[in-house]
Scaffold this motif. Structure first.
Motif, PDB file in Angstrom:
ATOM      1  N   PHE A  47       0.778  -1.230  -0.006  1.00  0.00           N
ATOM      2  CA  PHE A  47      -0.127  -0.016   0.039  1.00  0.00           C
ATOM      3  C   PHE A  47       0.852   1.402   0.033  1.00  0.00           C
ATOM      4  O   PHE A  47       0.328   2.436   0.157  1.00  0.00           O
ATOM      5  CB  PHE A  47      -1.059  -0.103   1.048  1.00  0.00           C
ATOM      6  N   ASP A  70      -1.303  -1.785  -8.507  1.00  0.00           N
ATOM      7  CA  ASP A  70      -2.225  -2.569  -7.581  1.00  0.00           C
ATOM      8  C   ASP A  70      -2.928  -1.719  -6.717  1.00  0.00           C
ATOM      9  O   ASP A  70      -2.917  -0.597  -6.631  1.00  0.00           O
ATOM     10  CB  ASP A  70      -1.408  -3.736  -7.025  1.00  0.00           C
ATOM     11  N   ASP A  71      -3.445  -2.353  -5.649  1.00  0.00           N
ATOM     12  CA  ASP A  71      -4.367  -1.687  -4.674  1.00  0.00           C
ATOM     13  C   ASP A  71      -3.512  -0.569  -3.807  1.00  0.00           C
ATOM     14  O   ASP A  71      -2.172  -0.706  -3.741  1.00  0.00           O
ATOM     15  CB  ASP A  71      -4.565  -2.702  -3.636  1.00  0.00           C
ATOM     16  N   ARG A  80      -7.171   4.785   1.367  1.00  0.00           N
ATOM     17  CA  ARG A  80      -6.694   3.539   1.283  1.00  0.00           C
ATOM     18  C   ARG A  80      -5.238   3.342   1.823  1.00  0.00           C
ATOM     19  O   ARG A  80      -4.396   2.755   1.038  1.00  0.00           O
ATOM     20  CB  ARG A  80      -6.990   2.903  -0.049  1.00  0.00           C
ATOM     21  N   TRP A  96      -5.691  -1.532 -10.523  1.00  0.00           N
ATOM     22  CA  TRP A  96      -6.369  -2.552  -9.542  1.00  0.00           C
ATOM     23  C   TRP A  96      -7.882  -1.731  -9.302  1.00  0.00           C
ATOM     24  O   TRP A  96      -7.801  -0.644  -8.969  1.00  0.00           O
ATOM     25  CB  TRP A  96      -5.596  -2.684  -8.493  1.00  0.00           C
ATOM     26  N   ARG A 107     -11.638  -9.815   5.678  1.00  0.00           N
ATOM     27  CA  ARG A 107     -10.794  -8.588   5.124  1.00  0.00           C
ATOM     28  C   ARG A 107     -11.318  -7.013   5.260  1.00  0.00           C
ATOM     29  O   ARG A 107     -11.363  -6.336   4.372  1.00  0.00           O
ATOM     30  CB  ARG A 107     -10.130  -8.849   3.644  1.00  0.00           C
ATOM     31  N   LYS A 148      -6.954  -5.147 -13.354  1.00  0.00           N
ATOM     32  CA  LYS A 148      -6.925  -6.260 -12.493  1.00  0.00           C
ATOM     33  C   LYS A 148      -8.291  -6.254 -11.634  1.00  0.00           C
ATOM     34  O   LYS A 148      -8.428  -5.385 -10.543  1.00  0.00           O
ATOM     35  CB  LYS A 148      -5.881  -6.197 -11.638  1.00  0.00           C
ATOM     36  N   ASP A 166     -10.631  -7.369  -8.913  1.00  0.00           N
ATOM     37  CA  ASP A 166     -10.332  -8.137  -7.693  1.00  0.00           C
ATOM     38  C   ASP A 166     -11.541  -8.528  -7.055  1.00  0.00           C
ATOM     39  O   ASP A 166     -12.874  -8.010  -7.183  1.00  0.00           O
ATOM     40  CB  ASP A 166      -9.308  -7.667  -6.679  1.00  0.00           C
ATOM     41  N   ASN A 215     -12.245 -10.185  -3.095  1.00  0.00           N
ATOM     42  CA  ASN A 215     -11.650 -10.751  -2.071  1.00  0.00           C
ATOM     43  C   ASN A 215     -12.670 -11.022  -0.839  1.00  0.00           C
ATOM     44  O   ASN A 215     -11.968 -11.217   0.300  1.00  0.00           O
ATOM     45  CB  ASN A 215     -10.791  -9.441  -1.356  1.00  0.00           C
ATOM     46  N   CYS A 235      -9.330 -11.692 -10.867  1.00  0.00           N
ATOM     47  CA  CYS A 235      -8.693 -12.113  -9.539  1.00  0.00           C
ATOM     48  C   CYS A 235      -9.570 -12.127  -8.398  1.00  0.00           C
ATOM     49  O   CYS A 235     -10.643 -11.199  -8.356  1.00  0.00           O
ATOM     50  CB  CYS A 235      -7.549 -11.010  -9.531  1.00  0.00           C
ATOM     51  N   GLY A 292      -6.296 -14.077  -5.386  1.00  0.00           N
ATOM     52  CA  GLY A 292      -5.614 -14.948  -6.113  1.00  0.00           C
ATOM     53  C   GLY A 292      -6.704 -15.723  -7.045  1.00  0.00           C
ATOM     54  O   GLY A 292      -7.380 -15.132  -7.838  1.00  0.00           O
ATOM     55  N   TRP A 308      -5.864 -14.445 -12.757  1.00  0.00           N
ATOM     56  CA  TRP A 308      -4.736 -14.522 -11.651  1.00  0.00           C
ATOM     57  C   TRP A 308      -4.910 -15.868 -11.078  1.00  0.00           C
ATOM     58  O   TRP A 308      -5.795 -16.031 -10.074  1.00  0.00           O
ATOM     59  CB  TRP A 308      -4.672 -13.308 -10.774  1.00  0.00           C
TER      60      TRP A 308
END
Ligand code: GLA
Length: 710
Positions: free
Chosen positions: A309, A334-335, A341, A379, A410, A443, A445, A447, A489, A492, A508
């Motif tokens: 991050f 990415d994130d 954030r 992302w 999460r 990407k 995601d 999660n 994704c 993963g 991913w």
């Protein structure tokens, strides 16, 4: 409407599916190709005898097996209207043949006021879908189950399916196909780390290269079920049944008059040449799909394990320059780029660039990346929201749960994208960032699992509608940005299925970049997905997920067999490591046309110490194999290993490609043939094989086979 009694023979790429329409449509054969002249005998021999303690007629196994048709296993259809009409009685109304590969059966259940369509398309693999329409009635039609069910022969006595967890996805499990039902239910609201992925029934001991296999996959990213079911009375004259469908939650699909439901597509795949044959069929089909990417797969650098991050524009700019210097073609941020954030506890749902981390916005980094000749990726996690976000505070009703205090995972909850206003809000936020910044790749995601996913708008279970909303969001972004690519994704590899691949350009496969874990994950993900759709990255020497160390050569050889990339802070690398990455990226570009168009080949070896896998060009003129030492094995010296998949009639020049790694011997000397090019026929290579070296665990040897001129 065709002649309602004539058998229908679909035939494609060595597979036949034969359906006889009366007294009601039933499969006579799903397997290897038959001649039209065989169909008469097949039909004449299509009923078994009459069993003791059974119906007074021989049992048949229709396309829509259910209790009324004498099937005591999981039914193809289950529904009711206000508790009534729970005995589906579809009668064939029409058969349509829009083309040679397709047959459409139209049914009507007059008592229940239901119209039903079952469609089969055979393109080497059989696509099966069912459409249910509720006609006029006072009560809504509650769907309980709509399953695609096909019989498999009695010779299929072993089954293979998959399980997994975070960083260990698609782990095979095998067992005998006993009596009863082997059922894999997914109630996670996403495909899941432990997805059954594909259920294969095959002849005893089937492997990559041997055996006859029948497989089933549900092309869907929500709740689903796969089953293999074997009853003592068989399934008509067949041994067992494979089934697939969406797992419907109570009340989830309640059709008002005029409404309809279409099942996710089920793929049934037969192969007479083991699991490699199965993969070849699915890969060939995927490579012709509209969503399949049209450009060569760019070498990726993803920033996640490099900076997590910690978004510092200067550092990320340096990383982009280093990435370009080793040959990276797509840089993915990415994130961590959006407002609120600093870590994973807040911010999801607010897709606005963080002015603290990125005071000048993302424009400068995107421009730098583009100026360096790379694509720029970003992302997103569009279906999620942190309670600590502006969106959650302003729209508490947009949370997909009726629980006042839903369990966090999460630190996040699921956004109800079945609400039009929420869907449009996310679309416009994403669209604004994509348009203003010039995003080439997302990407995407996801999660967390969905638990008790009931919409606050309707009070109804909403996994089905959520999955449809997500697919529609992906499609709308593609429409607005035709060259945009999307990666699926989910922590993963928890959303790897052929449903999402109709809307995305790669997956991913796992959050682990540990090459030992990756060898297994990529091998089994490759059962359905060709290598170019499976992201495969080089991480640092000590894997962040397992803390196991691996040589750079082994990490590079592993990532080569996928849509390759890097997930490593290149600023940490020595000059020698950067040079090694340059050699690797050059080799990736050289071999990419072969690796991303060829046939995936995996040898059947005893034990777990070694793997031999490769890609052979469609004309078999060129191939690359990896010989992998995953762990120590019992052999002290090299033994001959047959090399599968080459053309027996051709001669090949074989040489080690040692740019990345060379045999790291666990013997005094490696086999002498590795010192110089060797010439051998495909027949000799397949029948006798080559002595492949005993190596230290965690190493790989790359071998190239080039056809010699005749
Ligand atoms: C998930 C993904 C990772 C990374 C993180 C970011 O875990 O699988 O690759 O993108 O989210 O939070």
């Amino acid at each position: 409407m065709t002649d309602s009694r004539a058998p229908i023979h679909l035939r494609s790429a060595g597979v036949s599916v034969v359906v006889v329409p009366s007294p009601e449509p039933r499969i006579l054969h799903w397997g290897g190709a038959l001649d039209d002249s065989d169909i008469g005998a097949l039909e004449d021999s299509s009923t078994g005898g009459q069993a003791y303690s059974s119906f007074d007629l021989p049992r048949i196994f229709p396309l829509l097996p259910r209790e009324r048709s004498g099937w005591s296993g999981r039914p193809s259809l289950a529904w009711h209207r206000g508790g009534q009409f729970s005995d589906p009685a579809p009668r064939l109304a029409a058969i349509e043949r829009p083309d040679a590969e397709t047959v459409v059966f139209r049914y009507a259940d007059a008592a229940a006021s239901v119209d039903l369509t079952l469609r089969l398309d055979l393109f080497g693999i059989l696509h099966h879908s069912i459409h249910v329409s509720a006609a006029e009635s006072t009560d809504p039609l509650d769907l309980v189950a709509v399953r695609a069910v096909l019989p498999v022969p009695a010779e299929a006595t072993e089954i293979l399916d998959f399980t997994g967890r975070w960083t260990r996805e698609r782990h095979p499990q095998r067992q005998p196909l006993g009596y009863g039902a082997h059922v894999r239910e997914n109630r996670r609201g996403r495909t899941g780390h432990d997805s059954a992925f594909v259920m294969v029934a095959g002849t005893p001991g089937f492997g990559f290269r041997t055996g006859r296999v029948w497989a089933v996959h549900t092309a869907w990213s929500g709740n689903s079920e796969l089953a293999a079911e074997r009853l003592p009375e068989g399934a008509g004259v067949h041994g067992a049944a494979l089934s697939s469908g969406e797992l419907l939650l109570p009340g989830e699909i309640r059709l008002a008059p005029g409404e309809s439901y279409t099942s996710p597509e089920t793929l049934f795949v037969f192969s007479a040449s083991g699991l490699d044959g199965l993969s070849a069929r699915v890969h060939a089909w995927l490579r012709f799909q509209p969503a399949y990417p049209s450009a060569p797969r760019p070498l990726v650098l993803n920033t996640w394990e490099a900076v997590y991050f910690d978004h510092d524009p200067a550092r990320l700019g340096d990383l982009a320059r280093l990435a370009a210097s080793v040959g990276v073609e797509r840089f993915v941020l990415d994130d961590g780029w959006f407002v609120g954030r600093p870590d994973d506890r807040s911010g999801l749902g607010d897709w606005v660039i963080d002015p603290d981390a990125w005071p000048d916005g993302l424009g400068p980094i995107a421009d730098l990346v583009h100026d360096l000749g790379m694509q720029f990726g970003l992302w997103f996690e569009p279906e999620m929201v942190n309670p600590d976000s502006r969106l959650a505070r302003e729209h508490p009703d947009w949370i997909l749960s009726t629980d006042e205090d839903p369990a966090l995972w999460r630190h996040q909850l699921v956004l109800d994208l079945t609400r039009r206003e929420a869907w449009e809000h996310i679309l416009e936020q994403m669209d604004a960032v994509i348009t203003r910044t010039g995003i080439d790749f997302i990407k995407w995601d996801h999660n967390r699992d969905l638990h008790a996913a009931v919409s606050r708008a309707t009070g109804r279970a909403s996994v089905h509608a959520q999955v449809e909303a997500v697919y529609a969001l992906m499609d709308e972004l593609h429409t607005r940005h035709p060259s945009l690519e999307i990666e699926s994704c989910a922590s993963g590899g928890a959303r790897v299925d052929l449903g999402v691949l109709a809307h995305t350009q790669r997956v991913w496969a796992s959050d682990t970049n540990d090459p030992i874990e990756r060898q297994a994950i990529q091998r089994w993900t490759g059962l359905l997905l060709p290598p170019e759709l499976v992201g495969a990255h080089i991480g640092p020497e000590r894997a962040h997920t397992t803390h196991r160390s691996a040589s750079l050569g082994f990490r590079m050889a592993t990532a080569l067999f996928g849509h390759a990339g890097i997930e490593w802070d290149l600023a940490e690398c020595t000059d020698a490591e950067l040079d090694a990455l340059r050699a690797w990226s050059a080799l990736y570009r050289e071999l990419r046309p072969l690796l991303h168009s060829g046939t995936t080949v995996r040898a059947d070896l005893s034990g777990t110490a070694n793997l031999l896998h490769g890609v052979v060009a469609p004309d078999a003129g060129h191939a690359v194999f990896a010989w992998v030492q995953a762990e120590t094995g019992p052999n002290a010296a090299a033994v001959r290993v047959p090399i599968p998949g080459l053309d027996p009639a051709s001669r090949y020049l074989i040489r080690e490609r040692d740019e990345l790694t060379s045999a790291d011997p666990h013997q005094v000397l490696s086999p002498a043939w590795l010192d110089g090019p060797l010439s051998a026929s495909g027949a000799m290579l397949c029948e006798a094989g080559l002595p492949l070296p005993v190596m230290n665990p965690g190493s790989a040897l790359l071998l190239e086979f080039v056809r010699e001129p005749a």
